[in-house]
Write a protein that holds these residues in place. Structure first.
Motif, mmCIF file in Angstrom:
data_model
loop_
_atom_site.group_PDB
_atom_site.id
_atom_site.type_symbol
_atom_site.label_atom_id
_atom_site.label_comp_id
_atom_site.label_asym_id
_atom_site.label_seq_id
_atom_site.Cartn_x
_atom_site.Cartn_y
_atom_site.Cartn_z
ATOM 1 N N TYR A 24 0.850 -1.177 0.000
ATOM 2 C CA TYR A 24 0.000 0.000 0.000
ATOM 3 C C TYR A 24 0.888 1.230 0.000
ATOM 4 N N ALA A 43 -4.511 5.979 2.106
ATOM 5 C CA ALA A 43 -3.863 4.701 1.805
ATOM 6 C C ALA A 43 -4.395 4.235 0.464
ATOM 7 N N GLU A 44 -3.476 3.986 -0.434
ATOM 8 C CA GLU A 44 -3.821 3.544 -1.775
ATOM 9 C C GLU A 44 -3.443 2.077 -1.905
ATOM 10 N N GLY A 45 -4.403 1.266 -2.318
ATOM 11 C CA GLY A 45 -4.169 -0.162 -2.462
ATOM 12 C C GLY A 45 -3.314 -0.485 -3.672
ATOM 13 N N HIS A 65 -9.958 -4.372 3.892
ATOM 14 C CA HIS A 65 -8.554 -4.045 4.180
ATOM 15 C C HIS A 65 -8.305 -3.879 5.679
ATOM 16 N N LEU A 117 -3.254 -1.699 8.514
ATOM 17 C CA LEU A 117 -3.322 -0.466 7.736
ATOM 18 C C LEU A 117 -3.667 0.744 8.602
#
Length: 185
Positions: free
Chosen positions: A3, A67-69, A111, A116
């Motif tokens: 991520y 947060a970018e997957g 997620h 995370l």
């Protein structure tokens, strides 16, 4: 974990809006957020653009971390608001020292449970410490057990301060805080 966790850029306001609206559809949104999906969805684009500008990369009063997957989808967020000593915060509580205030914490259900939230918090804490914060705090509804577990796992502890927010004065919000590590002074 593949991520990317980073600060929002002001031109990304449409994605920030979409993630916020998604968060407000979460089953615990009514106790986790101080607004409803309907009221947020009714806001004009100018509202979302201004909100993004105030908390985007390079801003000093607030910072939204996303947060970018692995597929580029935004899957989580937290915003840190800076609060100056001697002022009153957005909830009407006195601010005794320079601090960060974590708000808008959200991670998509698929997620959750992989760490995370802690990674988002670490980025938010790092930003707050760089702004000179002496501590970082958050408010959580007393019945939001999932959030309480996540915050405690991230090192936040209850301060004993409680407040009531929203229409039901019988429901309490608990303050949890984390003091700046001595090594960061």
């Amino acid at each position: 974990m593949s991520y990317q966790v980073r600060s929002l850029r002001a031109d990304e306001w449409p994605r920030a809006k979409a993630l916020r609206l998604e968060a407000l559809r979460d089953p615990v949104a009514s106790i986790a957020f101080m607004e409803t999906y309907g009221s947020a969805a009714a806001q004009p684009d100018a509202f979302w653009q201004e909100r993004a500008e105030r908390s985007a990369e390079g801003a000093s009063g607030a910072q939204q971390i996303i947060a970018e997957g692995p597929d580029g989808e935004w899957v989580g967020t937290v915003t840190v608001l800076m609060e100056e000593a001697g002022t009153t915060d957005w909830a009407g509580m006195p601010v005794e020292r320079l601090q960060g205030h974590l708000v808008g914490v959200y991670v998509q259900p698929g997620h959750r449970g992989i760490g995370l939230t802690e990674v988002l918090f670490d980025a938010g804490l790092e930003w707050a410490w760089a702004q000179g914060a002496e501590r970082v705090r958050l408010l959580v509804h007393e019945d939001n057990a999932r959030a309480l577990r996540a915050y405690r796992k991230a090192g936040f502890t209850e301060t004993g301060v409680t407040t009531t927010l929203g229409p039901d004065k019988g429901e309490r919000e608990l303050e949890l805080a984390l003091d700046r590590p001595e090594s960061d002074f």
